[in-house]
Design a protein around this motif. Structure first.
Motif, PDB file in Angstrom:
ATOM      1  N   LEU A 203      -9.030   5.268  -1.162  1.00 35.69           N
ATOM      2  CA  LEU A 203     -10.412   4.507  -0.935  1.00 35.69           C
ATOM      3  C   LEU A 203     -10.602   4.083   0.472  1.00 35.69           C
ATOM      4  O   LEU A 203     -11.648   4.157   1.010  1.00 35.69           O
ATOM      5  CB  LEU A 203     -10.489   3.462  -1.849  1.00 35.69           C
ATOM      6  N   ALA A 204      -9.502   3.512   0.864  1.00 34.15           N
ATOM      7  CA  ALA A 204      -9.387   3.011   2.319  1.00 34.15           C
ATOM      8  C   ALA A 204      -9.652   3.985   3.357  1.00 34.15           C
ATOM      9  O   ALA A 204     -10.205   3.823   4.381  1.00 34.15           O
ATOM     10  CB  ALA A 204      -7.931   2.258   2.512  1.00 34.15           C
ATOM     11  N   HIS A 205      -9.035   5.347   3.051  1.00 39.70           N
ATOM     12  CA  HIS A 205      -9.181   6.400   3.857  1.00 39.70           C
ATOM     13  C   HIS A 205     -10.795   6.662   4.226  1.00 39.70           C
ATOM     14  O   HIS A 205     -11.015   7.102   4.987  1.00 39.70           O
ATOM     15  CB  HIS A 205      -8.527   7.762   3.221  1.00 39.70           C
ATOM     16  N   GLN A 206     -11.764   6.582   2.810  1.00 38.33           N
ATOM     17  CA  GLN A 206     -12.865   6.769   3.228  1.00 38.33           C
ATOM     18  C   GLN A 206     -13.719   5.936   4.134  1.00 38.33           C
ATOM     19  O   GLN A 206     -14.676   6.241   4.904  1.00 38.33           O
ATOM     20  CB  GLN A 206     -13.402   6.508   1.560  1.00 38.33           C
ATOM     21  N   PHE A 207     -13.300   4.558   4.118  1.00 37.30           N
ATOM     22  CA  PHE A 207     -13.606   3.747   5.329  1.00 37.30           C
ATOM     23  C   PHE A 207     -13.325   4.221   6.523  1.00 37.30           C
ATOM     24  O   PHE A 207     -14.136   4.336   7.572  1.00 37.30           O
ATOM     25  CB  PHE A 207     -13.350   2.247   4.998  1.00 37.30           C
TER      26      PHE A 207
ATOM     27  N   MET B 217       0.760  -1.298  -0.113  1.00 37.07           N
ATOM     28  CA  MET B 217      -0.085   0.161  -0.049  1.00 37.07           C
ATOM     29  C   MET B 217       0.826   1.384   0.128  1.00 37.07           C
ATOM     30  O   MET B 217       0.539   2.293  -0.799  1.00 37.07           O
ATOM     31  CB  MET B 217      -0.859   0.078   1.053  1.00 37.07           C
ATOM     32  N   ALA B 218       1.841   1.345   0.792  1.00 44.00           N
ATOM     33  CA  ALA B 218       2.788   2.434   0.889  1.00 44.00           C
ATOM     34  C   ALA B 218       3.375   2.648  -0.456  1.00 44.00           C
ATOM     35  O   ALA B 218       3.503   3.797  -0.882  1.00 44.00           O
ATOM     36  CB  ALA B 218       3.969   2.338   1.838  1.00 44.00           C
ATOM     37  N   ILE B 219       3.820   1.710  -1.095  1.00 40.73           N
ATOM     38  CA  ILE B 219       4.671   1.805  -2.299  1.00 40.73           C
ATOM     39  C   ILE B 219       3.827   2.265  -3.466  1.00 40.73           C
ATOM     40  O   ILE B 219       4.251   3.153  -4.095  1.00 40.73           O
ATOM     41  CB  ILE B 219       5.401   0.343  -2.549  1.00 40.73           C
ATOM     42  N   ILE B 220       2.611   1.604  -3.997  1.00 43.14           N
ATOM     43  CA  ILE B 220       2.073   1.806  -4.961  1.00 43.14           C
ATOM     44  C   ILE B 220       1.257   3.070  -4.779  1.00 43.14           C
ATOM     45  O   ILE B 220       0.783   3.811  -5.851  1.00 43.14           O
ATOM     46  CB  ILE B 220       0.766   0.512  -5.222  1.00 43.14           C
ATOM     47  N   ASN B 221       1.102   3.789  -3.551  1.00 39.28           N
ATOM     48  CA  ASN B 221       0.589   4.908  -3.420  1.00 39.28           C
ATOM     49  C   ASN B 221       1.386   6.193  -3.515  1.00 39.28           C
ATOM     50  O   ASN B 221       0.877   7.358  -3.602  1.00 39.28           O
ATOM     51  CB  ASN B 221      -0.380   4.976  -2.121  1.00 39.28           C
ATOM     52  N   LEU B 222       2.787   5.725  -3.379  1.00 39.00           N
ATOM     53  CA  LEU B 222       3.578   6.777  -3.471  1.00 39.00           C
ATOM     54  C   LEU B 222       4.721   6.797  -4.618  1.00 39.00           C
ATOM     55  O   LEU B 222       5.426   7.591  -4.940  1.00 39.00           O
ATOM     56  CB  LEU B 222       4.525   6.748  -2.166  1.00 39.00           C
ATOM     57  N   VAL B 223       4.675   5.672  -5.258  1.00 45.29           N
ATOM     58  CA  VAL B 223       5.757   5.388  -6.477  1.00 45.29           C
ATOM     59  C   VAL B 223       4.998   5.321  -7.599  1.00 45.29           C
ATOM     60  O   VAL B 223       4.257   4.537  -7.892  1.00 45.29           O
ATOM     61  CB  VAL B 223       6.541   4.155  -5.885  1.00 45.29           C
TER      62      VAL B 223
ATOM     63  N   TRP C 271      -6.979  -1.866  -6.532  1.00 51.14           N
ATOM     64  CA  TRP C 271      -8.369  -1.432  -6.028  1.00 51.14           C
ATOM     65  C   TRP C 271      -8.291  -1.389  -4.338  1.00 51.14           C
ATOM     66  O   TRP C 271      -8.389  -0.527  -3.717  1.00 51.14           O
ATOM     67  CB  TRP C 271      -9.284  -1.901  -6.547  1.00 51.14           C
ATOM     68  N   CYS C 272      -8.107  -2.589  -3.861  1.00 50.00           N
ATOM     69  CA  CYS C 272      -8.307  -2.679  -2.485  1.00 50.00           C
ATOM     70  C   CYS C 272      -7.060  -2.073  -1.660  1.00 50.00           C
ATOM     71  O   CYS C 272      -7.258  -1.513  -0.364  1.00 50.00           O
ATOM     72  CB  CYS C 272      -7.823  -4.316  -2.033  1.00 50.00           C
ATOM     73  N   LEU C 273      -5.738  -1.762  -2.308  1.00 50.99           N
ATOM     74  CA  LEU C 273      -4.877  -1.183  -1.590  1.00 50.99           C
ATOM     75  C   LEU C 273      -4.551   0.387  -1.933  1.00 50.99           C
ATOM     76  O   LEU C 273      -3.746   0.945  -1.582  1.00 50.99           O
ATOM     77  CB  LEU C 273      -3.552  -1.719  -1.990  1.00 50.99           C
ATOM     78  N   ASP C 274      -5.636   0.896  -2.657  1.00 50.65           N
ATOM     79  CA  ASP C 274      -5.836   2.284  -2.779  1.00 50.65           C
ATOM     80  C   ASP C 274      -5.953   3.203  -1.608  1.00 50.65           C
ATOM     81  O   ASP C 274      -7.139   2.864  -0.969  1.00 50.65           O
ATOM     82  CB  ASP C 274      -7.036   2.654  -3.789  1.00 50.65           C
ATOM     83  N   ALA C 275      -5.102   3.927  -1.013  1.00 49.98           N
ATOM     84  CA  ALA C 275      -5.135   4.534   0.153  1.00 49.98           C
ATOM     85  C   ALA C 275      -6.410   5.503   0.265  1.00 49.98           C
ATOM     86  O   ALA C 275      -6.910   5.750   1.323  1.00 49.98           O
ATOM     87  CB  ALA C 275      -3.817   5.239   0.611  1.00 49.98           C
TER      88      ALA C 275
ATOM     89  N   ALA D 186       3.514  12.885   3.269  1.00 44.77           N
ATOM     90  CA  ALA D 186       3.246  11.629   2.184  1.00 44.77           C
ATOM     91  C   ALA D 186       1.788  11.929   1.911  1.00 44.77           C
ATOM     92  O   ALA D 186       1.294  11.410   0.601  1.00 44.77           O
ATOM     93  CB  ALA D 186       3.417  10.387   2.974  1.00 44.77           C
ATOM     94  N   TRP D 187       0.836  12.180   2.776  1.00 46.70           N
ATOM     95  CA  TRP D 187      -0.570  12.198   2.115  1.00 46.70           C
ATOM     96  C   TRP D 187      -0.915  13.349   1.139  1.00 46.70           C
ATOM     97  O   TRP D 187      -1.654  13.053   0.297  1.00 46.70           O
ATOM     98  CB  TRP D 187      -1.509  12.563   3.374  1.00 46.70           C
ATOM     99  N   GLU D 188      -0.062  14.212   1.205  1.00 45.04           N
ATOM    100  CA  GLU D 188      -0.320  15.306   0.010  1.00 45.04           C
ATOM    101  C   GLU D 188      -0.119  14.852  -1.241  1.00 45.04           C
ATOM    102  O   GLU D 188      -0.509  14.977  -2.384  1.00 45.04           O
ATOM    103  CB  GLU D 188       0.517  16.465   0.495  1.00 45.04           C
ATOM    104  N   VAL D 189       1.094  13.954  -1.063  1.00 45.44           N
ATOM    105  CA  VAL D 189       1.544  13.380  -2.552  1.00 45.44           C
ATOM    106  C   VAL D 189       0.297  12.598  -3.144  1.00 45.44           C
ATOM    107  O   VAL D 189       0.069  12.507  -4.210  1.00 45.44           O
ATOM    108  CB  VAL D 189       2.913  12.453  -2.338  1.00 45.44           C
ATOM    109  N   ILE D 190      -0.200  11.729  -1.997  1.00 46.13           N
ATOM    110  CA  ILE D 190      -1.459  10.835  -2.488  1.00 46.13           C
ATOM    111  C   ILE D 190      -2.720  11.459  -2.904  1.00 46.13           C
ATOM    112  O   ILE D 190      -3.256  11.250  -3.821  1.00 46.13           O
ATOM    113  CB  ILE D 190      -1.777   9.903  -1.432  1.00 46.13           C
ATOM    114  N   GLU D 191      -2.833  12.714  -2.088  1.00 50.57           N
ATOM    115  CA  GLU D 191      -3.951  13.383  -2.898  1.00 50.57           C
ATOM    116  C   GLU D 191      -3.908  14.175  -4.045  1.00 50.57           C
ATOM    117  O   GLU D 191      -4.668  14.230  -4.874  1.00 50.57           O
ATOM    118  CB  GLU D 191      -4.416  14.738  -1.550  1.00 50.57           C
ATOM    119  N   GLN D 192      -2.450  14.418  -4.338  1.00 48.89           N
ATOM    120  CA  GLN D 192      -2.174  15.296  -5.723  1.00 48.89           C
ATOM    121  C   GLN D 192      -2.068  14.155  -6.813  1.00 48.89           C
ATOM    122  O   GLN D 192      -1.903  14.615  -7.876  1.00 48.89           O
ATOM    123  CB  GLN D 192      -0.884  15.976  -5.497  1.00 48.89           C
ATOM    124  N   ARG D 193      -2.256  12.843  -6.521  1.00 45.31           N
ATOM    125  CA  ARG D 193      -2.014  11.969  -7.716  1.00 45.31           C
ATOM    126  C   ARG D 193      -3.088  11.885  -8.360  1.00 45.31           C
ATOM    127  O   ARG D 193      -4.318  11.980  -8.325  1.00 45.31           O
ATOM    128  CB  ARG D 193      -2.166  10.564  -7.052  1.00 45.31           C
TER     129      ARG D 193
END
Length: 401
Positions: free
Chosen positions: A243-247, A84-90, A237-241, A223-230
């Motif tokens: 989407l997980a944040h919504q839950f 999850m960390a890698i695919i959301n930041l790399v 799908w399951c490891l999309d941070a 790190a979350w700013e990078v994810i939000e700006q993606r």
């Protein structure tokens, strides 16, 4: 077409008559309250679950030592949290510096390569911590956007005690630090905010003394700013941070959460908070140092020397000619104790995480180790080892209290 019903053995005929004492590199024994919570199922979207999730996040902030509002549970092992960390930041083409101390730190680099990252792997060796100077030079040379590192390399029993300095250097270079703390969180200090760690990953089944298969991940605001700006859509799908944040923060459905595992994790975190981190750190350090003294008292050598030695997983050199598989089989069948082998080196590993750090477990494990080595034809001094263990326990002076 008809199929024959398979001949299946019931679990009671497969499992040992008495449960093995799990003293390897994980999973670890779990407290009764954690085991009981793992037997409960509730509605994963109801108000009861929402209250539990809020408490899990609050307790996690304490354990991670962070004010982050981006802590997520992951339905999967620590490796799923890594991914999850890698695919959301790399993104494809993102330059990643992987500090490699062994099997699990290398896995972070492999995940980054699969995500399309441009990975530079710095081989820090499997016998000592990553050199602060070498990492700083690698950051200056390669200018990575993401740096991956383990606080403790479970496979080689190396402790990267230079982590705070590495985080400072990475921050100066505008590089995000992803840290695997699977075997270290709650066993030793890790101060996410104070050190400037951008992502911390842990599994439930080690220091937290919960069940395997449910993990935690914490993202810094940076790190979350990078994810939000993606702008790209993740292939996972399951490891999309997001989407997980919504839950985890908006009570919105993502997938059916591992309800029982989250309840178990809640109880494990509650026990950590009840004990407090400072007392827990002292308990771990006291037990691990005493065990190490006992191992040396037997006449065996520890695998890692000096400040690079990881206390939460202890590596032990085996006498010449003694195979790790033979020792592991003997200690399991004759003493009901399970320890771990290793990936590569002819060593065995004993865990000192969570419930493993109890005095009665130490005496049973050290005695089982010594008598097993002796039974297999090698000379060890069992009484001297037991005496050294006792002395180490009684002579410990608190460091964190």
């Amino acid at each position: 077409m008809s199929y024959t019903v398979p001949d299946i053995e019931p679990l009671e005929s497969i499992l040992p008559d008495e449960p093995l004492l799990m003293m390897g590199a994980g999973p670890v024994p779990i407290p009764a309250r954690v085991a009981a919570a793992n037997g409960i199922v509730i509605n994963h979207l109801g108000e009861t679950m929402a209250r539990i999730i809020e408490q899990v996040k609050a307790m996690s902030r304490y354990v991670f030592q962070t004010e982050s509002r981006h802590i997520l549970g992951v339905a999967g092992p620590g490796s799923a949290a890594m991914e999850m960390a890698i695919i959301n930041l790399v993104d494809p083409g993102t330059r990643v510096l992987t500090i490699n101390n062994g099997f699990f730190s290398s896995r972070l680099g492999e995940m980054a390569r699969r995500a399309g990252g441009e990975v530079v792997e710095m081989n820090a060796g499997v016998a000592c911590a990553a050199s602060e100077a070498d990492v700083i030079e690698a950051i200056r040379t390669h200018r990575p956007r993401v740096l991956t590192i383990v606080q403790g390399e479970t496979s080689s029993t190396v402790f990267n005690h230079t982590l705070p300095a590495i985080c400072r250097a990475a921050a100066e270079a505008n590089c995000l630090v992803v840290c695997d703390a699977v075997c270290t969180l709650s066993t030793m200090p890790l101060e996410m905010d104070a050190w400037g760690v951008d992502v911390v990953i842990t599994g439930g089944q080690k220091g937290l003394s919960s069940i395997p298969g449910v993990s935690l991940i914490a993202f810094s605001n940076r790190a979350w700013e990078v994810i939000e700006q993606r702008t790209r859509t993740l292939t996972h799908w399951c490891l999309d941070a997001r989407l997980a944040h919504q839950f985890w923060y908006n009570k919105s459905y993502h997938y059916t959460a591992p309800v029982s595992g989250i309840l178990a994790l809640h109880e494990a975190l509650r026990l950590v908070c009840q004990e407090t981190l400072s007392r827990r750190f002292d308990r771990h350090l006291r037990c691990s140092r005493a065990l190490q003294a006992g191992i040396e008292g037997l006449g065996l050598e520890l695998y890692i020397e000096g400040p690079s030695r990881l206390n939460s997983v202890v590596g032990i050199h085996l006498p010449e000619g003694l195979a790790q598989a033979d020792l592991m089989a003997h200690i399991s069948s004759h003493h009901g104790v399970e320890i771990s082998g290793a990936f590569g080196a002819n060593i065995v590993r004993i865990g000192q995480m969570g419930e493993q750090c109890r005095t009665h477990h130490l005496f049973r494990t050290l005695h089982a180790l010594g008598t097993s080595v002796r039974s297999l034809g090698y000379r060890v001094d069992v009484p001297a080892g037991m005496a050294a263990l006792e002395l180490g326990l009684s002579g410990y002076q608190p460091v964190f209290a």
